[in-house]
Design a protein around this motif. Structure first.
Motif, PDB file in Angstrom:
ATOM      1  N   ALA A 117       1.071  -1.522  -0.010  1.00  0.00           N
ATOM      2  CA  ALA A 117       0.107  -0.240   0.223  1.00  0.00           C
ATOM      3  C   ALA A 117       1.045   1.245   0.050  1.00  0.00           C
ATOM      4  CB  ALA A 117      -1.191  -0.094   1.317  1.00  0.00           C
ATOM      5  N   MET A 118       1.968   1.369   1.000  1.00  0.00           N
ATOM      6  CA  MET A 118       2.835   2.598   0.778  1.00  0.00           C
ATOM      7  C   MET A 118       3.837   2.773  -0.475  1.00  0.00           C
ATOM      8  SD  MET A 118       5.386   2.392   3.597  1.00  0.00           S
ATOM      9  CE  MET A 118       5.624   1.217   4.443  1.00  0.00           C
ATOM     10  N   PRO A 122      -2.080   6.254  -4.361  1.00  0.00           N
ATOM     11  CA  PRO A 122      -1.833   7.567  -4.425  1.00  0.00           C
ATOM     12  C   PRO A 122      -1.160   8.343  -3.801  1.00  0.00           C
ATOM     13  CG  PRO A 122      -3.938   6.697  -5.176  1.00  0.00           C
ATOM     14  CD  PRO A 122      -3.745   5.706  -4.778  1.00  0.00           C
ATOM     15  N   ASN A 123      -0.269   9.543  -3.878  1.00  0.00           N
ATOM     16  CA  ASN A 123       0.418   9.842  -2.754  1.00  0.00           C
ATOM     17  C   ASN A 123       1.463   9.295  -2.163  1.00  0.00           C
ATOM     18  OD1 ASN A 123      -0.030  12.504  -3.330  1.00  0.00           O
ATOM     19  ND2 ASN A 123      -2.044  12.818  -1.441  1.00  0.00           N
ATOM     20  N   ALA A 124       1.629   7.937  -2.496  1.00  0.00           N
ATOM     21  CA  ALA A 124       2.541   6.999  -1.990  1.00  0.00           C
ATOM     22  C   ALA A 124       3.885   7.686  -1.568  1.00  0.00           C
ATOM     23  CB  ALA A 124       2.694   5.610  -2.160  1.00  0.00           C
ATOM     24  N   SER A 125       4.388   6.924  -0.567  1.00  0.00           N
ATOM     25  CA  SER A 125       5.905   8.121  -0.479  1.00  0.00           C
ATOM     26  C   SER A 125       7.235   7.484  -1.308  1.00  0.00           C
ATOM     27  CB  SER A 125       6.054   7.849   1.417  1.00  0.00           C
ATOM     28  OG  SER A 125       5.988   6.798   1.724  1.00  0.00           O
ATOM     29  N   THR A 126       6.725   6.415  -1.405  1.00  0.00           N
ATOM     30  CA  THR A 126       7.835   5.662  -2.590  1.00  0.00           C
ATOM     31  C   THR A 126       7.916   5.099  -3.647  1.00  0.00           C
ATOM     32  OG1 THR A 126       7.931   4.728  -0.174  1.00  0.00           O
ATOM     33  CG2 THR A 126       9.706   3.939  -2.031  1.00  0.00           C
ATOM     34  N   PRO A 127       7.611   5.952  -4.277  1.00  0.00           N
ATOM     35  CA  PRO A 127       7.384   5.706  -6.662  1.00  0.00           C
ATOM     36  C   PRO A 127       7.605   4.096  -6.660  1.00  0.00           C
ATOM     37  CG  PRO A 127       8.629   7.661  -6.105  1.00  0.00           C
ATOM     38  CD  PRO A 127       8.740   7.017  -5.024  1.00  0.00           C
ATOM     39  N   PRO A 128       6.857   2.806  -6.735  1.00  0.00           N
ATOM     40  CA  PRO A 128       7.347   1.811  -6.870  1.00  0.00           C
ATOM     41  C   PRO A 128       8.517   1.577  -8.146  1.00  0.00           C
ATOM     42  CG  PRO A 128       4.374   2.195  -7.499  1.00  0.00           C
ATOM     43  CD  PRO A 128       5.634   2.806  -6.602  1.00  0.00           C
ATOM     44  N   THR A 129       8.249   2.540  -9.011  1.00  0.00           N
ATOM     45  CA  THR A 129       8.708   2.078 -10.160  1.00  0.00           C
ATOM     46  C   THR A 129      10.376   2.599  -9.867  1.00  0.00           C
ATOM     47  OG1 THR A 129       7.780   4.094 -11.587  1.00  0.00           O
ATOM     48  CG2 THR A 129       7.132   2.059 -12.780  1.00  0.00           C
ATOM     49  N   ILE A 163      -0.026   4.649   7.688  1.00  0.00           N
ATOM     50  CA  ILE A 163       0.290   3.412   6.210  1.00  0.00           C
ATOM     51  C   ILE A 163       1.852   2.791   7.156  1.00  0.00           C
ATOM     52  CG2 ILE A 163       0.743   1.885   4.842  1.00  0.00           C
ATOM     53  CD1 ILE A 163      -2.193   3.415   3.172  1.00  0.00           C
ATOM     54  N   GLU A 164       2.787   4.193   6.741  1.00  0.00           N
ATOM     55  CA  GLU A 164       3.532   3.497   7.287  1.00  0.00           C
ATOM     56  C   GLU A 164       3.694   2.912   9.261  1.00  0.00           C
ATOM     57  OE1 GLU A 164       5.777   7.125   5.385  1.00  0.00           O
ATOM     58  OE2 GLU A 164       6.417   7.043   6.920  1.00  0.00           O
TER      59      GLU A 164
END
Ligand code: HEM
Ligand code: HEM
Length: 211
Positions: A117-118, A122-129, A163-164
């Motif tokens: 989820a993190m 959207p607005n997640a602190s860690t962009p997965p790409t 979530i963190e």
């Protein structure tokens, strides 16, 4: 001639167990928090868990969920049996062990779910790409130690912080449960011998003939 059979968990249970244990250990002490490696290891653990749960439905009789249903009543009876010094045998996890297995699985689910989820909401602190393509987190204009935190503070809402927090608390709970799990295994080894451990180790399942 006597057949001395060394009982082992089936290969899939052993493979998924040691894979999950190694992944949890790696993400607890080796990988950098939130890095690409951390995420990949987490996804690996998730895949192994999924495999184990499918096996819980269709796998060998001892590995099926039906062989180790969680039950407080049975766990209490098991504790009383231990108190009376009785040696009990179980074809799957013992009732106390079964409670621990479900507690570990539930906690792992929360850790992995919050981690995903993190990195994906959207607005997640860690962009997965960015994280996954570099094998490391790339937060803009941040010093190494503060990369994750900085990225979070920039675009993060309160939901992300929650979530963190969930991820951190659940991961710590997981480490505590794993420690208790090891104490449980050690206790059972003292009580009933090394069988509980050897059953989870590599080695053949085939019966050995002894004279
Ligand atoms: C075996 C499963 C996992 C374990 C044991 C684990 C454990 C941890 C721990 C201990 C931290 C440091 C928490 C803190 O003190 O702030 C952390 C941070 C983090 N984890 Fe995991 N994790 C797992 C899976 C995942 C997965 C699957 C993802 C994402 C796909 C993920 C993403 C992150 C991120 C982004 C952070 C940094 C959080 C922050 O900004 O403070 N983790 N993890
Ligand atoms: C973070 C580390 C660990 C985690 C998350 C973990 C988790 C688990 C889980 C989920 C099971 C149930 C297996 C299944 O039915 O699929 C299990 C069983 C078992 N684990 Fe671990 N484990 C860890 C470390 C270890 C270590 C280091 C040892 C050995 C010293 C160990 C020994 C065992 C044994 C012997 C069983 C079988 C217990 C029984 O017969 O009821 N585990 N563990």
């Amino acid at each position: 001639m006597q057949i001395a059979q060394q009982q082992r968990w089936d290969p899939l249970v052993r493979l998924t167990h040691w894979g999950v244990a190694a992944g949890v250990l790696a993400n607890g002490v080796l990988t950098e928090e939130g890095s690409g490696a951390h995420q990949w290891v987490g996804y690996g653990v998730a895949a192994l868990l999924a495999l184990r749960w499918i096996w819980g439905l269709v796998g060998s009789p001892e590995a099926r969920f039906s062989a180790f249903r969680p039950s407080l009543g049975r766990a209490a009876a098991h504790v009383r049996a231990i108190g009376r010094g009785e040696k009990t045998t179980h074809r799957s996890h013992n009732p106390l062990g079964a409670l621990m297995v479900y507690a570990l699985w539930a906690t792992l689910t929360v850790v992995i779910g919050s981690g995903v989820a993190m990195t994906t909401l959207p607005n997640a602190s860690t962009p997965p790409t960015a994280a996954l393509s570099n094998g490391q987190l790339q937060a803009p204009a941040a010093s190494e130690d503060d990369e994750v935190r900085q990225a979070g503070e920039d675009g993060e809402g309160e939901g992300d912080e929650v979530i963190e927090e969930v991820h951190e608390v659940a991961a710590n709970l997981l480490f505590i449960l794993a420690g208790l799990h090891l104490l449980g295994v050690a206790f059972e080894m003292r009580r009933s011998g090394r069988g509980i451990l050897t059953a989870m180790l590599p080695g053949g399942r085939a019966p050995r003939c002894e004279k």
